[in-house]
Scaffold this active site. Structure first.
Site, PDB file in Angstrom:
ATOM      1  N   TYR A  16       0.812  -1.213   0.000  1.00 32.85           N
ATOM      2  CA  TYR A  16       0.000   0.000   0.000  1.00 32.85           C
ATOM      3  C   TYR A  16       0.846   1.263   0.000  1.00 32.85           C
ATOM      4  O   TYR A  16       0.616   2.183   0.779  1.00 32.85           O
ATOM      5  CB  TYR A  16      -0.967   0.004   1.197  1.00 32.85           C
ATOM      6  CG  TYR A  16      -2.074  -1.009   1.019  1.00 32.85           C
ATOM      7  CD1 TYR A  16      -3.274  -0.631   0.415  1.00 32.85           C
ATOM      8  CD2 TYR A  16      -1.916  -2.328   1.401  1.00 32.85           C
ATOM      9  CE1 TYR A  16      -4.286  -1.554   0.210  1.00 32.85           C
ATOM     10  CE2 TYR A  16      -2.922  -3.256   1.195  1.00 32.85           C
ATOM     11  CZ  TYR A  16      -4.101  -2.868   0.605  1.00 32.85           C
ATOM     12  OH  TYR A  16      -5.093  -3.788   0.400  1.00 32.85           O
ATOM     13  N   TYR A 144     -12.193  -6.809   7.503  1.00 32.92           N
ATOM     14  CA  TYR A 144     -11.048  -6.969   6.614  1.00 32.92           C
ATOM     15  C   TYR A 144     -10.712  -8.454   6.519  1.00 32.92           C
ATOM     16  O   TYR A 144     -10.502  -9.116   7.539  1.00 32.92           O
ATOM     17  CB  TYR A 144      -9.817  -6.196   7.117  1.00 32.92           C
ATOM     18  CG  TYR A 144      -8.617  -6.436   6.241  1.00 32.92           C
ATOM     19  CD1 TYR A 144      -8.508  -5.801   4.995  1.00 32.92           C
ATOM     20  CD2 TYR A 144      -7.627  -7.349   6.597  1.00 32.92           C
ATOM     21  CE1 TYR A 144      -7.436  -6.061   4.155  1.00 32.92           C
ATOM     22  CE2 TYR A 144      -6.557  -7.613   5.761  1.00 32.92           C
ATOM     23  CZ  TYR A 144      -6.466  -6.967   4.544  1.00 32.92           C
ATOM     24  OH  TYR A 144      -5.411  -7.236   3.711  1.00 32.92           O
ATOM     25  N   LYS A 273      -1.399 -15.646  10.399  1.00 32.88           N
ATOM     26  CA  LYS A 273      -0.519 -14.737  11.142  1.00 32.88           C
ATOM     27  C   LYS A 273       0.344 -15.415  12.213  1.00 32.88           C
ATOM     28  O   LYS A 273       1.421 -15.892  11.892  1.00 32.88           O
ATOM     29  CB  LYS A 273      -1.347 -13.577  11.696  1.00 32.88           C
ATOM     30  CG  LYS A 273      -1.843 -12.684  10.553  1.00 32.88           C
ATOM     31  CD  LYS A 273      -2.202 -11.279  10.978  1.00 32.88           C
ATOM     32  CE  LYS A 273      -2.312 -10.372   9.770  1.00 32.88           C
ATOM     33  NZ  LYS A 273      -3.658 -10.103   9.319  1.00 32.88           N
TER      34      LYS A 273
HETATM   35  C1  LIG Z   1      -4.160 -10.124   7.840  1.00 36.16           C
HETATM   36  C2  LIG Z   1      -5.540 -10.648   7.726  1.00 36.16           C
HETATM   37  C3  LIG Z   1      -5.947 -11.391   6.601  1.00 36.16           C
HETATM   38  C4  LIG Z   1      -5.048 -11.622   5.410  1.00 36.16           C
HETATM   39  O1  LIG Z   1      -3.940 -12.372   5.724  1.00 36.16           O
HETATM   40  P1  LIG Z   1      -2.642 -12.320   4.738  1.00 36.16           P
HETATM   41  O2  LIG Z   1      -1.736 -13.342   5.312  1.00 36.16           O
HETATM   42  O3  LIG Z   1      -2.130 -10.928   4.805  1.00 36.16           O
HETATM   43  O4  LIG Z   1      -3.134 -12.667   3.373  1.00 36.16           O
HETATM   44  C5  LIG Z   1      -7.230 -11.887   6.592  1.00 36.16           C
HETATM   45  N1  LIG Z   1      -8.079 -11.672   7.612  1.00 36.16           N
HETATM   46  C6  LIG Z   1      -7.715 -10.975   8.714  1.00 36.16           C
HETATM   47  C7  LIG Z   1      -8.689 -10.800   9.825  1.00 36.16           C
HETATM   48  C8  LIG Z   1      -6.447 -10.416   8.795  1.00 36.16           C
HETATM   49  O5  LIG Z   1      -6.099  -9.676   9.860  1.00 36.16           O
END
Ligand SMILES: *Cc1c(COP(=O)(O)O)cnc(C)c1O
Length: 436
Positions: A16, A144, A273
């Site tokens: 971004y 998100y 994550k």
């Molecule tokens: C970061 C995130 C994603 C996307 O994960 P990436 O590994 O960046 O593709 C999806 N959903 C939530 C809630 C997130 O915080």
């Protein structure tokens, strides 16, 4: 150093961000525990866990060793036609780490892909049930779920992805729950979801949401009661419920998973994550027995997805080591400690002139401002305090590694306070950081 930064600025796209126009960027050389060392000699406390994944701190030796050991045996093998011990061992650990009933694991290479898989799985489930017309999802405004087309289409429709509307599938959206996580539940909160589902019932395969903590599109913390209503509604209507715990999982909000605040199970959960402790990319989409069996017993019994690097052995080895760390340390206690410290330090910031709201839950602390500070001011504060923060829009937040000490938390909160006290920015400064 100047030369390589110049190359970076000219040739490498960052998340971004614009080529050439981003004012400053740190050259990270190494990282250990809570700290990142930069080429200019700074040692920065990573108050955002490198976008929320570095749960055990940087370069936890157990994880580094696991990756090294696995790399000597086999870096990768295709998961079609082969299986391997790291995938199996991680699977066993995940089945016992996840709430009972969620145990059919599809390994994905990133969070966004796990979300794509969850949406496809829901649609394939409905197809198997004889409902090919059920191919839309309902998501929450302010949510998100990632950056790939399918995941973008489930993220806030007025958010950062507007530009790409043309290539995105169209889904339905309910209003974000307004009841605060730390307040009372307002019955009116669920009306919008009821209405959307009533209007489109026949087309809906699943509802997807981030339980309790909406991250990347607003850092909002909402009341867990909402999830109970949602579970009940989905059950009544034959709609699947998907929880995206990619950010909220692995103790970030206090319990192992945010769903535990509501005592509610989804049909599919996405995790990512912190799964590998932030060392290497890996995510998973995990289904209930009921969802998996329905697909398996149908005519198209295979689940139709399969990335090249599925179940990468290095990533699985890192995941095993990370889950061992989660098992060997009482992170619930650590997060309770972090929450207490964040509350002590951040709640008083409600009185700042530029403060709109302060919210804390688990190892998440958010100062929402009325107007955003300038990128230059933020940079100055980062350099002066040695605290790495990454505010976006009007949100200054910390989601520190779960090993962060109280003394470090005090320093982090002090840096947040300094940002909150900056002269607010009159209008956008062209630094297009929108996301996280
Ligand atoms: C970061 C995130 C994603 C996307 O994960 P990436 O590994 O960046 O593709 C999806 N959903 C939530 C809630 C997130 O915080």
């Amino acid at each position: 150093m100047k030369e390589i930064l110049q190359f970076d600025n000219e040739y490498l796209w960052h998340p971004y961000a614009a080529l050439r126009k981003t004012p400053a960027r740190f050259l990270a050389l190494s990282a250990k525990g809570t700290k990142i060392q930069t080429a200019e000699g700074l040692e920065l406390i990573d108050a955002v866990s490198s976008w929320w994944c570095m749960a055990h701190g940087h370069n936890a030796p157990e994880i580094v060793e696991a990756i090294q050991a696995q790399s000597r045996k086999m870096c990768h093998v295709m998961f079609g036609g082969f299986t391997h011990e790291p995938a199996i061992e991680l699977g066993e650990k995940l089945v016992s780490f996840l709430p009972k009933g969620l145990n059919k694991i599809f390994y994905a290479d990133s969070g966004s892909i796990a979300v794509e898989c969850a949406a496809k799985m829901a649609v394939q489930y409905q197809y198997a049930k004889g409902h090919p017309e059920k191919c839309k999802l309902v998501a929450l405004k302010g949510g998100y779920h990632g950056d790939t087309a399918g995941a973008m289409a489930l993220s806030d429709p007025d958010g950062m992805h507007m530009l790409f509307r043309g290539i995105m599938p169209q889904h339905y959206f309910a209003e974000r729950p307004c009841s605060r996580a730390d307040g009372a539940f307002d019955e009116a909160d669920f009306k919008s979801m009821e209405k959307v589902v009533a209007l489109h019932e026949k087309e809906i395969a699943a509802v997807i949401c981030e339980p309790v903590f909406q991250g990347g599109n607003g850092m909002w913390l909402y009341h867990a009661e909402y999830l109970k209503r949602l579970r009940k509604l989905c059950d009544e209507k034959g709609i699947l419920l998907i929880f995206d715990e990619i950010a909220s999982g692995f103790y970030r909000t206090g319990p192992r998973f945010a769903m535990e605040h509501a005592g509610v199970l989804p049909d599919i959960v996405c995790i990512g994550k912190a799964l590998t402790g932030g060392s290497i990319t890996l995510a998973a989409c995990v289904a209930s027995e009921m969802v998996a069996e329905t697909i398996t017993e149908s005519k198209i019994s295979a689940f139709m997805h399969g990335p090249t690097y599925m179940a990468n052995p290095l990533a699985c080895a890192a995941g095993i080591a990370s889950l061992n760390l989660f098992a060997n340390r009482d992170y619930r206690l650590e997060v309770a400690r972090i929450e207490k410290r964040l509350k002590q330090n951040l709640l008083p910031l409600r009185n700042l002139e530029n403060a709109k709201d302060v919210r804390v839950l688990g190892a998440i602390g958010v100062l929402e401002l009325k107007a955003k500070p300038s990128a230059e001011d933020v940079l100055k504060i980062i350099r002066n305090t040695g605290i790495w923060l990454r505010p976006f829009c009007n949100y200054v937040y910390t989601m520190p590694p779960l090993i962060t000490t109280d003394a470090e938390l005090d320093r982090i909160c002090e840096a947040i306070r300094l940002i909150g006290e900056c002269e607010p920015q009159p209008s956008s400064d062209g630094d297009d950081e929108f996301h996280e």
